[in-house]
Motif scaffolding. Sequence first.
Motif, mmCIF file in Angstrom:
data_model
loop_
_atom_site.group_PDB
_atom_site.id
_atom_site.type_symbol
_atom_site.label_atom_id
_atom_site.label_comp_id
_atom_site.label_asym_id
_atom_site.label_seq_id
_atom_site.Cartn_x
_atom_site.Cartn_y
_atom_site.Cartn_z
ATOM 1 N N TRP A 15 0.744 -1.298 0.037
ATOM 2 C CA TRP A 15 0.080 0.058 0.107
ATOM 3 C C TRP A 15 0.766 1.178 0.011
ATOM 4 O O TRP A 15 1.710 1.334 0.961
ATOM 5 N N PHE A 29 -0.168 -1.141 12.874
ATOM 6 C CA PHE A 29 -0.853 -1.546 11.542
ATOM 7 C C PHE A 29 -0.871 -3.113 11.857
ATOM 8 O O PHE A 29 -1.638 -3.670 11.218
ATOM 9 N N LEU A 33 -3.952 -5.419 11.430
ATOM 10 C CA LEU A 33 -4.011 -6.335 10.446
ATOM 11 C C LEU A 33 -4.210 -7.916 10.902
ATOM 12 O O LEU A 33 -4.543 -8.954 10.259
ATOM 13 N N VAL A 50 5.147 -7.978 8.739
ATOM 14 C CA VAL A 50 4.590 -6.654 8.300
ATOM 15 C C VAL A 50 5.977 -5.767 8.137
ATOM 16 O O VAL A 50 6.780 -5.949 8.952
ATOM 17 N N LEU A 61 2.641 -6.536 3.797
ATOM 18 C CA LEU A 61 2.343 -7.361 4.717
ATOM 19 C C LEU A 61 2.152 -8.741 3.860
ATOM 20 O O LEU A 61 2.177 -8.609 2.516
ATOM 21 N N HIS A 109 -14.939 -4.482 7.885
ATOM 22 C CA HIS A 109 -14.035 -4.443 6.764
ATOM 23 C C HIS A 109 -14.136 -2.897 6.205
ATOM 24 O O HIS A 109 -13.251 -2.041 5.987
ATOM 25 N N ARG A 116 -11.326 -8.748 -3.003
ATOM 26 C CA ARG A 116 -10.798 -9.008 -1.742
ATOM 27 C C ARG A 116 -11.154 -10.223 -1.214
ATOM 28 O O ARG A 116 -10.859 -10.673 0.055
ATOM 29 N N ASP A 132 -7.617 -8.321 4.098
ATOM 30 C CA ASP A 132 -7.611 -6.989 4.580
ATOM 31 C C ASP A 132 -8.620 -6.544 5.740
ATOM 32 O O ASP A 132 -8.849 -5.402 5.786
ATOM 33 N N TRP A 135 -7.757 -3.323 7.964
ATOM 34 C CA TRP A 135 -7.149 -2.234 7.140
ATOM 35 C C TRP A 135 -7.799 -0.989 7.350
ATOM 36 O O TRP A 135 -7.142 0.158 7.722
ATOM 37 N N GLU A 136 -9.180 -0.919 6.974
ATOM 38 C CA GLU A 136 -9.703 0.411 6.996
ATOM 39 C C GLU A 136 -9.779 1.063 8.463
ATOM 40 O O GLU A 136 -9.866 2.151 8.652
ATOM 41 N N ARG A 139 -6.471 2.715 9.336
ATOM 42 C CA ARG A 139 -6.321 3.973 8.312
ATOM 43 C C ARG A 139 -7.046 4.985 9.156
ATOM 44 O O ARG A 139 -6.371 5.971 9.328
#
Length: 253
Positions: A15, A29, A33, A50, A61, A109, A116, A132, A135-136, A139
């Motif tokens: 990413w 992170f 994950l 990671v 990752l 998610h 995905r 993933d 992940w969001e 973020r």
Amino acid sequence: MEPISGEGPGRLTLWRTLRAPTASELEHFARGLRAAEATGHAAFPPVLDVGYDATREALWLVRPWWNGESLPSMLGGLHAVGLDIPYLQVLAEQLAQALDTAHAAGLVHGRLRASRVLVASGDSGVRSCVLDMGWEQFRRAHAQSWLKPPQVGEDYLAPELGETGPLPASTDIFSFGHIMRDMLATRKDGAWTGHWEAWVERASAPEPARRFASAAEALSALRPILRALPDPAPPRPENYEPEPPDPLALPPR
């Protein structure tokens, strides 16, 4: 994604970032994950490692490598008769149960889309894998200013998703509806038309209150629809020619 080598075969995902993460951010992170893996559900693959690649300016990752393909790739290779109904039923069950497991653990998610979801067939049947998860949420909590969301799969994203704030589980129900739509629409001869569209309309309704309250509820409503799908033999192609009789075969007695 790309394969890597090391202690064993693995799959690397990158990413791009606007800056390098701090050590604390990288730790968040990794923790974010790996949270789905901690649920113990088979659909969430383990995270092997990671890190941050300064040359590529990207978070990375590594997951174990397995012989599967993305759901869009698999669906794109089907004939007009679409997915086998038992195959479709298993994928629906696995995906719904994975989402319910994640939601029970406080994971959403938020950006789930067909690409995905990986699928693979083997001696023990079909297996699906959701990539993933977490992940969001990472973020939004720790990297909003320097890690931008992917600009793909907009059709699968719920209207209430937004760019900031907490992630409601309703966003995954919306995505689940669209992913199931992709699978149900693979039957091109019209045999399934009229059987599943109302379910998809509710699962992916623009207003969260009109959707199913959970993946379990959505699956419960979907099961009888899948069981009732007709499965007629596909029509013969226009250039079909029957096999000529074997001149050496003995006539039936």
